[in-house]
Design a protein around this motif. Structure first.
Motif, short mmCIF file in Angstrom:
data_model
loop_
_atom_site.label_atom_id
_atom_site.label_comp_id
_atom_site.label_asym_id
_atom_site.label_seq_id
_atom_site.Cartn_x
_atom_site.Cartn_y
_atom_site.Cartn_z
N SER A 248 0.83 -1.21 0.00
CA SER A 248 0.00 0.00 0.00
C SER A 248 0.87 1.27 0.00
O SER A 248 0.54 2.26 0.65
N ALA A 249 2.00 1.20 -0.68
CA ALA A 249 2.92 2.35 -0.75
C ALA A 249 3.09 2.76 -2.21
O ALA A 249 3.88 2.16 -2.94
N LEU A 250 2.29 3.73 -2.62
CA LEU A 250 2.34 4.19 -4.02
C LEU A 250 3.47 5.20 -4.18
O LEU A 250 3.40 6.31 -3.62
N VAL A 251 4.49 4.84 -4.92
CA VAL A 251 5.62 5.75 -5.11
C VAL A 251 5.24 6.80 -6.15
O VAL A 251 4.72 6.47 -7.22
N GLN A 252 5.47 8.07 -5.80
CA GLN A 252 5.12 9.15 -6.75
C GLN A 252 6.33 9.70 -7.48
O GLN A 252 6.23 10.11 -8.61
N SER A 253 7.48 9.71 -6.77
CA SER A 253 8.66 10.26 -7.46
C SER A 253 9.94 9.65 -6.93
O SER A 253 10.00 9.18 -5.79
N VAL A 254 10.92 9.69 -7.82
CA VAL A 254 12.25 9.16 -7.52
C VAL A 254 13.20 10.22 -8.04
O VAL A 254 13.28 10.45 -9.24
N ILE A 255 13.89 10.90 -7.12
CA ILE A 255 14.69 12.07 -7.53
C ILE A 255 16.13 11.91 -7.06
O ILE A 255 16.37 11.64 -5.87
N PRO A 256 17.11 12.09 -7.99
CA PRO A 256 18.50 12.01 -7.54
C PRO A 256 18.86 13.22 -6.68
O PRO A 256 18.52 14.35 -7.06
N GLN A 257 19.49 12.96 -5.54
CA GLN A 257 19.81 14.06 -4.63
C GLN A 257 21.06 13.72 -3.82
O GLN A 257 21.12 12.63 -3.23
N GLU A 258 22.01 14.60 -3.82
CA GLU A 258 23.23 14.46 -3.00
C GLU A 258 23.87 13.08 -3.13
O GLU A 258 24.11 12.39 -2.14
N GLY A 259 24.05 12.65 -4.37
CA GLY A 259 24.74 11.37 -4.60
C GLY A 259 23.88 10.15 -4.33
O GLY A 259 24.32 9.02 -4.50
N GLY A 260 22.65 10.37 -3.90
CA GLY A 260 21.74 9.24 -3.65
C GLY A 260 20.39 9.50 -4.30
O GLY A 260 20.31 10.26 -5.29
N TRP A 261 19.34 8.94 -3.75
CA TRP A 261 18.00 9.07 -4.33
C TRP A 261 16.98 9.35 -3.24
O TRP A 261 17.01 8.72 -2.18
N THR A 262 16.05 10.26 -3.54
CA THR A 262 14.92 10.47 -2.63
C THR A 262 13.70 9.81 -3.25
O THR A 262 13.32 10.13 -4.39
N VAL A 263 13.11 8.90 -2.52
CA VAL A 263 11.93 8.19 -3.01
C VAL A 263 10.74 8.66 -2.18
O VAL A 263 10.76 8.55 -0.95
N SER A 264 9.70 9.15 -2.86
CA SER A 264 8.53 9.66 -2.13
C SER A 264 7.32 8.79 -2.41
O SER A 264 6.96 8.54 -3.56
N ALA A 265 6.69 8.36 -1.33
CA ALA A 265 5.46 7.56 -1.42
C ALA A 265 4.48 8.15 -0.41
O ALA A 265 4.77 8.19 0.78
N GLY A 266 3.34 8.65 -0.88
CA GLY A 266 2.38 9.31 0.02
C GLY A 266 3.04 10.52 0.64
O GLY A 266 3.70 11.30 -0.04
N ILE A 277 13.63 0.27 -10.27
CA ILE A 277 12.20 0.46 -10.61
C ILE A 277 11.75 -0.80 -11.34
O ILE A 277 12.18 -1.08 -12.47
N ALA A 278 10.89 -1.56 -10.68
CA ALA A 278 10.43 -2.85 -11.23
C ALA A 278 8.92 -2.79 -11.47
O ALA A 278 8.20 -3.74 -11.18
N ALA A 279 8.47 -1.68 -12.00
CA ALA A 279 7.05 -1.47 -12.30
C ALA A 279 6.94 -1.27 -13.81
O ALA A 279 7.95 -1.08 -14.49
N VAL A 287 7.38 8.27 -12.46
CA VAL A 287 8.13 8.58 -11.23
C VAL A 287 9.48 9.22 -11.52
O VAL A 287 10.05 9.89 -10.67
N LEU A 288 9.98 9.03 -12.76
CA LEU A 288 11.30 9.58 -13.10
C LEU A 288 11.22 10.95 -13.79
O LEU A 288 12.24 11.49 -14.22
N GLN A 289 10.00 11.48 -13.88
CA GLN A 289 9.82 12.72 -14.64
C GLN A 289 10.74 13.85 -14.17
O GLN A 289 11.31 14.57 -14.97
N MET A 290 10.90 13.95 -12.86
CA MET A 290 11.74 15.04 -12.34
C MET A 290 13.23 14.68 -12.37
O MET A 290 14.08 15.53 -12.25
#
Ligand SMILES: Cc1cc2nc3c(=O)[nH]c(=O)nc-3n(C[C@H](O)[C@H](O)[C@H](O)COP(=O)(O)OP(=O)(O)OC[C@H]3O[C@@H](n4cnc5c(N)ncnc54)[C@H](O)[C@@H]3O)c2cc1C
Length: 474
Positions: A248-266, A277-279, A287-290
């Motif tokens: 029940s965790a819908l990921v909305q975005s995946v953004i590269p930040q400071e050498g890593g990644w920020t993943v946002s869900a809800g 990304i296995a969807a 999710v990769l738009q940004m």
């Protein structure tokens, strides 16, 4: 500690997670989280039980020839649960002008390799049979550019072969049209055979002769699991770190930040060193738009089709009067909503008690949106009407209410590898490499079947491990 997020808990994501879990247990300094938007894991792998029958809502098996799914099953303790299809009863019919015609013996995919059964088959007109004989003399031909499966098959056997075999066979696998699918991505083997031998018929015979010398015992065409495909999902989940599983965790975005990644869900965001990304690719695109607009655009160019599966249960009288064999395929030219139907009690006999028949119907193609929007009752009614028209009123009990009916909707679930797909994959790979720590898996890239997805998941996991400097075999 390297933190890895996996987005999508279908078989591709589960396979990626299992690869990471193996490495974690072997002492690799990693932590992973599997984020799934639905309330349950497994994606399209769903098995139901109704009235003593085992119903597959999505895939019912996988091709034995591709080893990765069966290998994974053995690793997770399901080796003794693997079963083969009942190939002694393998027979498939094609609907031709409202009549079911048996596919002739000796067809390898759509390539005829036996003369007599093909000559006497009512499936093909005399004109097509003459084309088949001429095909034998095709000179080797190396295409300079990709083309559609329809274009290639038509070049060899004429348009009737596309309509009656290539198209229905492919729509059974991809839910798509032979005129849209890339021969290089979908039937790479055919393109190679044409380049080397010219004639596909001669090439198939050469391949068969080579196989005969290797003396491998014949294997069933399809493999499945005794308790259904979901057994694989349940066994995988039991072997993963429970702290890593987030449904029940819908990921909305995946953004590269400071050498890593920020993943946002809800309302939650979390930091990771790597992301798999296995969807479906339309989700990856969104999710990769940004992160990268070019990559997002390329991913959105991979089309997906939708389908509806309907399982109908009948009694012993229907079972006895249905034709033998695995089921039938419906060419587009027959103008029906039904693409195919499987007689499950014949293909995997233990899935139905002896006094039950299960007919599993596939609806797709041009009118699928309308079917997706219909109520379950309307879908069942439509499928029953078409079944009665196709199988004839003489099937005892088929006009009666089925003992049970189940409808499953699969929106944008089957990737369609269009002409130029491989070139698109090359562009995607170039763009992906500019985003360190990102890996892509799923049915949108290099194979739609369950074994391909299993492989894509483990490959993606090994890629992020390698990028993090952790040996794949750690
Ligand atoms: C009806 C049907 C019949 C099939 N029959 C066969 C068969 O007989 N044999 C065979 O080999 N193959 C078959 N296939 C193909 C095969 O089953 C699929 O290609 C494969 O299972 C896809 O697995 P996946 O993990 O890549 O994708 P999916 O199973 O689609 O899983 C992707 C997951 O990602 C999740 N997700 C989506 N968006 C997000 C988000 N934003 N955040 C988090 N999670 C997200 C979804 O909820 C889903 O669980 C069939 C497919 C269908 C639909």
């Amino acid at each position: 500690m390297t933190r890895i997020a996996i987005i999508g808990g279908g078989i591709s994501g589960l396979s990626a997670a299992f690869t990471l879990e193996e490495k974690r247990l072997a002492g690799a300094p990693i932590e992973y989280v599997l984020l799934e938007s639905a309330p349950h894991f497994g994606g399209v792998l769903v098995t139901d039980r109704v009235d003593g029958c085992l119903i597959e809502a999505g895939p019912d098996s996988f091709v034995t020839e591709k080893p990765w799914a069966a290998d994974l099953c053995r690793k997770i303790g399901l080796g003794d649960q693997l079963i083969g299809s009942n190939d002694a009863d393998r027979k498939t019919y094609i609907l031709v002008r409202d009549k079911l015609v048996e596919m002739p013996d000796g067809l390898m995919f759509m390539v005829p390799t036996k003369i007599l059964p093909t000559v006497f088959s009512p499936l093909f007109s005399l004109r097509t049979k003459i084309r088949m004989a001429q095909e034998w003399f095709h000179p080797p031909h190396k295409a300079t550019a990709d083309e559609s499966v329809a274009a290639m098959v038509e070049r060899h056997y004429g348009p009737e072969m596309v309509d009656r075999l290539a198209d229905p066979l492919l729509s059974g696998i991809y839910g798509g049209e032979a005129s849209q699918l890339s021969v290089r991505a979908v039937l790479a083997r055919f393109a190679d055979m044409e380049a080397k031998h010219g004639s596909l018929g001669r090439a198939m015979l050469a391949a068969r002769a080579k196989m005969a010398t290797t003396k491998t015992p014949p294997r069933p065409l399809f493999t499945s699991l005794r308790e259904g495909m979901q057994q694989m999902v349940d066994a995988l989940l039991a072997r993963l770190d429970p702290r890593a599983l987030r449904h029940s965790a819908l990921v909305q975005s995946v953004i590269p930040q400071e050498g890593g990644w920020t993943v946002s869900a809800g309302y939650q965001s979390d930091q990771f060193d790597a992301v798999i990304i296995a969807a479906p690719t339309h989700v990856a695109s969104s999710v990769l738009q940004m992160a990268d607009q070019d990559l997002s655009r390329e991913l959105s160019g991979i089309r997906y089709s939708s389908s509806v599966t309907v399982a109908l249960g009948y009694d012993e009288a229907v079972r006895r009067s249905l034709p033998p064999g695995f089921g039938f395929l419906v060419p587009r030219s027959e103008k029906r909503r039904l693409l195919a139907a499987t007689f499950v009690h014949n293909k995997f006999p233990h899935r139905a008690p002896e006094d039950r028949a299960i007919v599993r119907c596939f609806v797709g193609g041009d009118h699928v949106e309308q079917t997706l929007a219909s109520t379950d009752e309307q879908v069942v009614q439509l499928v029953r009407e078409e079944l009665q028209q196709i199988l004839g009123q003489q099937i005892l009990g088929l006009t009666a209410e089925p003992l049970f009916a189940r409808v499953y909707r699969w929106r944008s679930s089957m990737a369609q590898y269009g002409v130029g797909h491989l070139e698109r994959l090359e562009r995607i790979e170039v763009l992906r490499q500019k985003l360190p720590g990102l890996a892509l898996a799923g049915n949108g890239y290099s194979g739609i079947g369950v074994p391909d997805c299993v492989r894509s998941g483990s490959d993606a996991a090994n890629k992020v491990l390698a990028a993090a400097g952790i040996a794949a075999s750690a």
